[in-house]
Motif scaffolding. Structure first.
Motif, PDB file in Angstrom:
ATOM      1  N   VAL A 180       0.863  -1.183   0.000  1.00  0.00           N
ATOM      2  CA  VAL A 180       0.000   0.000   0.000  1.00  0.00           C
ATOM      3  C   VAL A 180       0.897   1.229   0.000  1.00  0.00           C
ATOM      4  O   VAL A 180       1.839   1.322   0.794  1.00  0.00           O
ATOM      5  N   ALA A 204       3.687   0.459   2.691  1.00  0.00           N
ATOM      6  CA  ALA A 204       3.553  -0.538   3.765  1.00  0.00           C
ATOM      7  C   ALA A 204       3.386  -1.887   3.083  1.00  0.00           C
ATOM      8  O   ALA A 204       2.627  -2.015   2.124  1.00  0.00           O
ATOM      9  N   MET A 206       1.997  -5.435   3.158  1.00  0.00           N
ATOM     10  CA  MET A 206       0.961  -6.145   3.923  1.00  0.00           C
ATOM     11  C   MET A 206       1.420  -7.550   4.284  1.00  0.00           C
ATOM     12  O   MET A 206       2.185  -8.177   3.563  1.00  0.00           O
ATOM     13  N   GLN A 210      -4.342  -9.709   6.628  1.00  0.00           N
ATOM     14  CA  GLN A 210      -4.545  -8.284   6.951  1.00  0.00           C
ATOM     15  C   GLN A 210      -5.478  -7.635   5.931  1.00  0.00           C
ATOM     16  O   GLN A 210      -5.521  -8.036   4.763  1.00  0.00           O
ATOM     17  N   PHE A 212      -6.636  -3.599   4.694  1.00  0.00           N
ATOM     18  CA  PHE A 212      -6.554  -2.143   4.786  1.00  0.00           C
ATOM     19  C   PHE A 212      -7.889  -1.565   4.339  1.00  0.00           C
ATOM     20  O   PHE A 212      -8.411  -1.956   3.292  1.00  0.00           O
ATOM     21  N   ALA A 220      -5.417   5.679   7.144  1.00  0.00           N
ATOM     22  CA  ALA A 220      -5.612   4.302   6.651  1.00  0.00           C
ATOM     23  C   ALA A 220      -5.872   3.394   7.851  1.00  0.00           C
ATOM     24  O   ALA A 220      -5.254   3.572   8.903  1.00  0.00           O
ATOM     25  N   ARG A 221      -6.831   2.472   7.697  1.00  0.00           N
ATOM     26  CA  ARG A 221      -7.096   1.553   8.812  1.00  0.00           C
ATOM     27  C   ARG A 221      -6.574   0.160   8.456  1.00  0.00           C
ATOM     28  O   ARG A 221      -6.996  -0.434   7.456  1.00  0.00           O
ATOM     29  N   LEU A 222      -5.624  -0.321   9.269  1.00  0.00           N
ATOM     30  CA  LEU A 222      -5.063  -1.656   9.044  1.00  0.00           C
ATOM     31  C   LEU A 222      -5.569  -2.579  10.144  1.00  0.00           C
ATOM     32  O   LEU A 222      -5.428  -2.268  11.332  1.00  0.00           O
ATOM     33  N   GLU A 223      -6.162  -3.699   9.745  1.00  0.00           N
ATOM     34  CA  GLU A 223      -6.682  -4.636  10.752  1.00  0.00           C
ATOM     35  C   GLU A 223      -6.279  -6.056  10.413  1.00  0.00           C
ATOM     36  O   GLU A 223      -6.035  -6.376   9.240  1.00  0.00           O
ATOM     37  N   ARG A 224      -6.278  -6.869  11.442  1.00  0.00           N
ATOM     38  CA  ARG A 224      -6.136  -8.295  11.240  1.00  0.00           C
ATOM     39  C   ARG A 224      -7.478  -8.785  10.711  1.00  0.00           C
ATOM     40  O   ARG A 224      -8.534  -8.360  11.188  1.00  0.00           O
ATOM     41  N   GLU A 241      -4.224  -5.998  17.095  1.00  0.00           N
ATOM     42  CA  GLU A 241      -4.275  -5.449  15.740  1.00  0.00           C
ATOM     43  C   GLU A 241      -2.856  -5.160  15.264  1.00  0.00           C
ATOM     44  O   GLU A 241      -1.989  -4.786  16.051  1.00  0.00           O
ATOM     45  N   LEU A 244       0.996  -0.427  11.943  1.00  0.00           N
ATOM     46  CA  LEU A 244       1.245   0.087  10.588  1.00  0.00           C
ATOM     47  C   LEU A 244       2.698   0.524  10.466  1.00  0.00           C
ATOM     48  O   LEU A 244       3.144   1.431  11.169  1.00  0.00           O
TER      49      LEU A 244
END
Ligand code: F6R
Length: 619
Positions: A180, A204, A206, A210, A212, A220-224, A241, A244
């Motif tokens: 990303v 980033a 990934m 994950q 985004f 930007a929201r990054l989550e498992r 979580e 980033l």
């Protein structure tokens, strides 16, 4: 294997996406497409063929949109065709995918039983179909997307958008690469960094499992993400979580351009004096420092009973050169294996041994699997890799980066010589540490390595002659490549390059093996390329040349001793002399040029040879 891109921000999305796809076309080129969202819903344009074909079907002026997805395809499920081109869209949900959905047949059967109709033969289409089926059952789009992903088995990098969330873009990774990019108030995602180097240097990388969530002007929201492979364990606790991490890349957009050359492959062949030096620069004065930096301790080196290397294709050939170099300079037995074989065999990798993976992209599925298997056995894993932040480099215990810059030509050239440079330095360092190489010998070798850019320049100077030789073999149905010792892998590499780029059948053989079978292939006029440097095997290889000549073969010799081959070889391509262990560097150059010119003369697209893709991210 397939390139995917996405953009969301203030720019006009379509030119950005098309530019990104053009730069990822080396990942697949049998069909292409884009999707965008604007006030009028989701628009999709896709076609069989290349990015230029896609451009030709786009409306003028281009539709205005600030968010979109794109795809360039290397077909796995379903023939190249308009209907199988991505993005796939159902019920206002558009998806681009790189990877393979292994359970798509079961999912498709389930969806068909529910009354869904499919518009393509791809595995990918089950994804938007699943999402919209969950939406039809009353789930909100984002919930439906997460539930659909939990149904998938296989490897995937996904770009997803929905008409019901037009200001958002989703990027998902599980087993296939995805990066990303971050710009002011805007985001990009792509299978590989070169797609958007012209727009940002901040990326980033990934990790598997994950997601985004990207919205213009927002964080930007990054989550498992729960996937079929990581959906829980039994601890009941949800893992934290992910953090980033944004990395600044030092590649430039120009590095991924042809810069005046007609082809990327040609540019990359001519870059080799510089890329070999870049790879070695940091370590040439003290190769031992390289071991220290990689965390390879003297104890580990002294305790090594053998070393394992696994790789694919051209990187495998570099591994074979590395085996000869390490065995002769450090006296450590080296087992080299094709990664796709290594991963499935009964592994005899000892705890605390050293395992080396070699991979330009750092994303080759089989090489990653081999590295993981060796790691599970307790080996220290080292990757020789060209892409900073790639999966191999993130997962290995140590990384030795080749500094070849982006390699865009599908046929690998500059990555190969950079890999050999890294391996030769490793061989010297291990030789010194194991007490097998005295300081003087080590200095002679590093002295010769320092001269390598100049020697490669000299080898490149044979270009016009190699082009004439290429013109003389373009009609051949088949060719043989022979070499001995450390130049046997160079014969293999020469044959591989010719096959890939010119589509002429070719085989590489150890010259001494000829009499055990392949000599039956020799008939009047068959071109036989022989790599024959001066040294202990010169006379033996000369006998092999005589045997070929006696049967009417046409010998093309690559040698630093042209005078001794007068009247023996039909053509000689001169290369400069160097230390025998380093001779592969100069000998491979004419073979790369021979393949390149033969391919061009035959009218092939040498940067994008048929049926191939640059990063083989599926098994
Ligand atoms: C041949 C070629 C391939 C790659 C192979 C491994 O010209 O490019 O054989 O060498 O697919 O790729 P990496 O090194 O990225 O693992």
């Amino acid at each position: 294997m397939c390139g995917i891109v996405g953009y969301i921000g203030q720019r006009s999305a379509l030119p950005v996406l098309i530019d990104g796809l053009r730069r990822l076309e080396y990942r697949g080129y049998d069909s292409a497409g884009i999707a965008y969202a604007n006030g009028e819903g989701i628009g999709i344009h896709k076609t069989m063929g290349r990015i230029d074909d896609l451009k030709n079907i786009l409306p003028a002026p281009l539709p205005e949109a600030r968010v979109g997805l794109g795809h360039t395809r290397w077909a796995t499920h379903g023939a190249p065709s308009d209907r199988n081109a991505h993005p796939h869209e159902t019920g206002g949900v558009a998806v681009v995918h790189n990877g393979i959905i292994e359970n798509y047949q079961q999912l498709k059967a389930r969806l068909i039983a529910e009354g869904h109709e499919f518009a393509s033969d791809t595995d990918t289409e089950v994804i938007p179909q699943l999402i919209s089926s969950y939406m039809q059952k009353g789930f909100h789009f984002e919930e439906a997307m997460r539930m659909a992903i939990l149904d998938l088995k296989g490897s995937y990098a996904l770009g997803i958008m929905s008409a019901s969330a037009p200001g958002k873009l989703f990027a998902v990774r599980n087993g296939s690469p995805l990066v990303v990019g971050f710009g002011p108030g805007e985001f990009f995602f792509a299978s590989d960094i070169p797609a958007f180097l012209a727009y940002t240097k901040k990326f980033a990388f990934m990790e598997d499992g994950q997601i985004f969530t990207l919205a213009a002007g927002e964080e930007a929201r990054l989550e498992r993400l729960e996937t079929n492979g990581n959906s829980g364990g039994n601890s009941g606790k949800r893992p934290p979580e992910p953090e980033l991490k944004i990395v600044e890349i030092d590649w430039t957009a120009e590095m991924a351009e042809k810069e005046g050359y007609d082809y990327f492959m040609q540019k990359e062949i001519y870059e080799q004096p510089a890329t070999v030096m870049e790879t070695m620069r940091e370590w040439l004065d003290d190769p031992m420092e390289m071991l220290r930096t990689m965390g390879i301790t003297p104890k580990m080196i002294l305790g090594l009973r053998r070393l394992h290397i696994a790789a694919c294709g051209t990187s495998y050939h570099a591994a074979l050169v590395g085996k000869y170099a390490i065995e002769s300079l450090a006296h450590i037995p080296v087992e080299v294996e094709i990664a796709s074989e290594f991963r499935y065999k009964h592994l005899l990798v000892e705890k605390n041994s050293l395992f080396v993976s070699i991979t330009q992209s750092g994303e080759t599925a089989d090489t990653l699997a081999a590295q993981r298997e060796a790691g599970k056995k307790g080996a220290h894993t080292l990757t020789i890799c060209n892409v900073v932040g790639s999966t191999a480099s993130r997962e290995a215990d140590s990384v030795l980066y080749t500094r070849a810059g982006p390699e865009i030509g599908v046929a690998s050239t500059k990555a190969f010589t950079a890999q050999m440079a890294a391996l030769c330095l490793l061989a010297v360092a291990l030789g010194v540490k194991r007490g097998r190489l005295i300081a003087d010998e080590a200095e002679t070798l590093t002295g010769q390595l320092k001269k390598m850019p100049l020697l490669i320049e000299k080898a490149l100077a044979a270009g016009p002659h190699v082009k004439e030789v290429a013109a003389s073999v373009t009609g051949a149905r088949s060719m043989l490549y022979l070499g001995r010792g450390i130049n046997y892998p160079i014969a293999l590499e020469g044959a591989l390059k010719l096959k890939e780029i010119s589509y002429i059948h070719a085989e590489g053989y150890p010259a001494g093996e000829m009499k055990h079978g392949p000599i039956a292939l020799i008939e009047s006029g068959l071109p036989v390329v022989v790599v024959i440097p001066m040294g202990s095997l010169f006379e033996k290889t000369l006998s092999n040349i005589e045997e070929v000549k006696a049967r009417g073969g046409r010998v093309i010799a690559v040698t630093d001793e042209p005078a001794s081959l007068q009247g023996k070889a039909d053509e000689t391509i001169p290369v400069p002399s160097t230390h025998p262990v380093l001779s592969p560097f100069v000998n491979v150059i004419p073979l790369q040029m021979l393949a390149f010119h033969t391919g061009v003369i035959r009218g092939n697209d040498v940067d994008k040879p048929r049926n191939l893709a640059k990063s083989v991210t599926v098994e």
